[in-house]
Every structure is written in structure tokens, then in C-alpha cells.
Design a protein around this motif. Structure first.
Motif, PDB file in Angstrom:
ATOM      1  N   CYS A 165     -79.556  59.797 -71.707  1.00 18.00           N
ATOM      2  CA  CYS A 165     -78.984  58.462 -72.795  1.00 18.00           C
ATOM      3  C   CYS A 165     -80.133  57.671 -72.948  1.00 18.00           C
ATOM      4  O   CYS A 165     -80.900  57.156 -72.180  1.00 18.00           O
ATOM      5  CB  CYS A 165     -77.948  57.560 -72.122  1.00 18.00           C
ATOM      6  N   VAL A 185     -79.536  54.696 -75.161  1.00 17.36           N
ATOM      7  CA  VAL A 185     -78.999  53.487 -75.387  1.00 17.36           C
ATOM      8  C   VAL A 185     -79.350  52.040 -74.580  1.00 17.36           C
ATOM      9  O   VAL A 185     -79.520  51.018 -75.224  1.00 17.36           O
ATOM     10  CB  VAL A 185     -77.411  53.707 -75.569  1.00 17.36           C
ATOM     11  N   GLY A 186     -79.247  52.455 -73.417  1.00 23.37           N
ATOM     12  CA  GLY A 186     -79.851  51.150 -72.347  1.00 23.37           C
ATOM     13  C   GLY A 186     -78.606  50.107 -72.255  1.00 23.37           C
ATOM     14  O   GLY A 186     -79.146  48.914 -71.960  1.00 23.37           O
ATOM     15  N   TRP A 209     -75.073  46.910 -68.609  1.00 23.66           N
ATOM     16  CA  TRP A 209     -73.854  47.017 -67.634  1.00 23.66           C
ATOM     17  C   TRP A 209     -73.568  48.272 -67.357  1.00 23.66           C
ATOM     18  O   TRP A 209     -72.485  48.661 -66.943  1.00 23.66           O
ATOM     19  CB  TRP A 209     -72.935  46.062 -68.375  1.00 23.66           C
ATOM     20  N   SER A 242     -77.345  58.622 -64.982  1.00 21.26           N
ATOM     21  CA  SER A 242     -77.150  59.764 -66.088  1.00 21.26           C
ATOM     22  C   SER A 242     -78.498  59.646 -67.171  1.00 21.26           C
ATOM     23  O   SER A 242     -78.204  60.641 -67.815  1.00 21.26           O
ATOM     24  CB  SER A 242     -75.816  59.652 -66.622  1.00 21.26           C
ATOM     25  N   GLY A 288     -71.219  61.247 -70.375  1.00 22.49           N
ATOM     26  CA  GLY A 288     -72.490  61.390 -70.236  1.00 22.49           C
ATOM     27  C   GLY A 288     -72.842  60.023 -69.378  1.00 22.49           C
ATOM     28  O   GLY A 288     -71.963  59.211 -68.889  1.00 22.49           O
ATOM     29  N   GLY A 289     -74.167  59.604 -69.488  1.00 22.56           N
ATOM     30  CA  GLY A 289     -74.986  59.887 -70.521  1.00 22.56           C
ATOM     31  C   GLY A 289     -74.284  59.837 -71.978  1.00 22.56           C
ATOM     32  O   GLY A 289     -73.314  59.421 -72.243  1.00 22.56           O
ATOM     33  N   LYS A 330     -72.035  50.289 -79.345  1.00 24.76           N
ATOM     34  CA  LYS A 330     -72.777  49.442 -78.289  1.00 24.76           C
ATOM     35  C   LYS A 330     -73.820  48.720 -79.250  1.00 24.76           C
ATOM     36  O   LYS A 330     -74.219  49.120 -80.267  1.00 24.76           O
ATOM     37  CB  LYS A 330     -73.756  50.471 -77.509  1.00 24.76           C
TER      38      LYS A 330
HETATM   39  S1  SF4 Z   1     -72.408  53.070 -71.400  1.00 25.30           S
HETATM   40 FE1  SF4 Z   1     -72.757  55.095 -72.479  1.00 25.30          FE
HETATM   41  S2  SF4 Z   1     -74.305  54.622 -74.100  1.00 25.30           S
HETATM   42 FE2  SF4 Z   1     -74.226  52.885 -72.502  1.00 25.30          FE
HETATM   43  S3  SF4 Z   1     -76.118  53.459 -71.404  1.00 25.30           S
HETATM   44 FE3  SF4 Z   1     -73.924  53.911 -70.194  1.00 25.30          FE
HETATM   45  S4  SF4 Z   1     -74.285  56.228 -70.966  1.00 25.30           S
HETATM   46 FE4  SF4 Z   1     -75.659  55.139 -72.374  1.00 25.30          FE
END
Ligand code: SF4
Ligand SMILES: C[S@@+](CC[C@H](N)C(=O)[O-])C[C@H]1O[C@@H](n2cnc3c(N)ncnc32)[C@H](O)[C@@H]1O
Ligand SMILES: Nc1nc2[nH]cc(C(=O)O)c2c(=O)[nH]1
Ligand SMILES: [Mg+2]
Length: 215
Positions: free
Chosen positions: A47, A49-50, A53, A59, A89-90, A134
Motif C-alpha cells: 500500500c 497511500v500512507g 492512522w 501491510s 490489504g494493504g 482517503k
Molecule cells: S488504511 Fe488502507 S489505504 Fe490507508 S494506509 Fe492503511 S491499508 Fe493503506
């Protein structure tokens, strides 16, 4: 009609397709419309996106997880009574989810996905798409007409209006959820409760698995 494992292997077109799998586990869906249902979760790695929280940051790397084939994943899932699989996921849509979903649907599973919607490609055959946008990375609008459930994490009061903005962009049949960011429940829960009571088209989703202390 449910196929037996040996029959399934004979009909799988891409049973040898592989994925990085952080974990897979049979549990109770703790979020959204199917909260309370037994479900087999497959958590894919990777992932970008970062979300600061994020409750599963381990993952995020894509190359630190065991590689598993569709064959293996399906065989492991068939060991349990449930026939609902949740791909998460991820960010699962980083991967080509066609082979995985085709195999599980052939074997009689409902296929559900948990996604932030950020990926350029939108693969797989889905019975249920949970879209959780997000602020940290813009989703690909291509997913919007196909969303069954919008689930927005509320970390700050400003996220409430942001969630309503997303609700105006998706198809009108989608179920609408606000989910308190886990560490901010004390301040966000009262806000969401009052909002939902005032706007009953929305529902609250509270990660019941964490209260049940199950995965
Ligand atoms: S919440 Fe989902 S999109 Fe945001 S960092 Fe975690 S795995 Fe990635
Ligand atoms: C871990 S993410 C994986 C799937 C995908 N990356 C996504 O964000 O939808 C699964 C779900 O958990 C939610 N989530 C992650 N961390 C959370 C937290 N700290 N509090 C509440 N929900 C959280 C996400 O918003 C998403 O709906
Ligand atoms: N029980 C349980 N329900 C979930 N619903 C969404 C989850 C996720 O991490 O994608 C999740 C999870 O991690 N566990
Ligand atoms: Mg989770």
C-alpha cells in the motif's frame, strides 16, 4: 452447487497465479454492511497511500510477505464453513485480482473487497465493493459507479462534510457508513452518533472485531 476441491483445481484457469499475502484468517466481518457475518479474510501486501492512522502498517511493503498461489489460498479458505471471502490489504487493487476472484466465485464464494480506490486499474469480479476513500491519496473515479458501500473513517470533525461530499459522488444505491478512527472514538463517536440520528441515511460502523478481540 458447491464444487469439491479436486474439481475446482480442474476448472481453475489461473490457479498458479500468485500474490503477496500478509495474512489470511477466518473471522467475523467487523465493519460495514456485512458486520457480524463469518468471513475468510485475505490481506494482500502493499500500500502506498500512507494513512498515518492505518491499523495495519505492516501491510505497506509489497515485498516482505509470503507469496501464495490462488490454488493455495482457495484450498485454505475451503477448510472453513463460510463462503464469504473479503480481499483486503494493504491496498488489494494494486494487484490483478481477476484470477483470485474468478477462482473463489467458481468455488461458490461471495467476493467482497475493502479498497481505498486509489489504483489506476480496477480488476476482479466482485459481489460487494466497500470503498473507503482517503485524504492522503485521491481515489480513481472509475470505481464510483460500482461501489456498494461507502465507508469513511472519521479522524477529525471536518471528515464529516468530506464524507458527505463523497456520498454525493457515488451511485445512489450505495450504503453509507462513517467509522470512527479507532484512537479518536472518545471525541468522534458522539459526533457520528448525532450526525447519523440527524441524517438516518447514514450508519455508524465501529470495528466490532476490536471489541470482540478477534482478528
Ligand atoms: S488504511 Fe488502507 S489505504 Fe490507508 S494506509 Fe492503511 S491499508 Fe493503506
Ligand atoms: C486496513 S484497510 C485495507 C483496505 C484498503 N487499503 C482501505 O483502506 O480501504 C481496511 C479498512 O480499515 C479501515 N481502517 C484502517 N485503519 C483504521 C483505523 N485506525 N481506524 C478505523 N478504521 C481504520 C480503512 O479505512 C478501511 O476501511
Ligand atoms: N474482523 C475484521 N473485520 C474487518 N473488516 C475490514 C477489515 C480490514 O482490515 O480490511 C477487517 C479486519 O481486519 N478484521
Ligand atoms: Mg482491519
Amino acid at each position: 452447487m458447491e464444487l469439491k476441491t479436486k474439481d475446482i483445481k480442474s476448472v481453475l484457469k489461473r490457479g498458479d497465479f500468485e500474490y503477496p499475502v500478509m495474512e489470511s484468517f477466518y473471522t467475523i466481518q467487523g465493519e460495514g454492511k456485512y458486520q457480524g457475518h463469518a468471513a475468510y479474510f485475505i490481506r494482500l501486501g502493499g500500500c502506498d497511500v500512507g494513512c498515518h492512522w492505518c491499523d495495519v502498517k505492516e501491510s505497506w511493503p509489497v515485498d516482505t510477505h509470503p507469496i501464495k498461489s490462488v490454488d493455495t489460498l482457495l484450498s485454505e479458505a475451503l477448510a472453513f464453513p463460510g463462503r464469504l471471502v473479503v480481499i483486503t490489504g494493504g491496498e488489494p487493487l494494486m494487484h490483478d485480482l481477476g484470477p483470485l476472484t474468478e477462482a473463489f466465485q467458481t468455488a461458490g464464494f461471495r467476493t467482497h473487497i475493502e479498497t481505498s480506490g486509489v489504483c489506476e486499474t480496477f480488476t476482479g469480479s466482485w459481489d460487494w465493493i466497500c470503498f473507503s476513500p482517503k485524504k492522503f491519496k485521491e481515489p480513481n473515479p472509475a470505481i464510483l459507479p460500482f461501489v456498494h458501500e461507502l465507508k469513511v473513517v472519521i479522524f477529525h470533525p471536518s471528515d464529516v462534510a468530506w464524507a458527505q461530499d463523497w456520498a454525493s459522488k457515488i451511485n445512489s444505491n450505495a450504503h453509507l457508513y462513517m467509522q470512527p478512527e479507532w484512537s479518536k472514538q472518545a471525541s468522534m463517536n458522539p459526533l457520528i452518533v448525532e450526525f447519523v440520528k440527524t441524517n438516518p441515511i447514514w450508519q455508524i460502523s465501529v470495528q466490532t472485531h476490536k471489541f470482540l478481540q478477534i482478528p
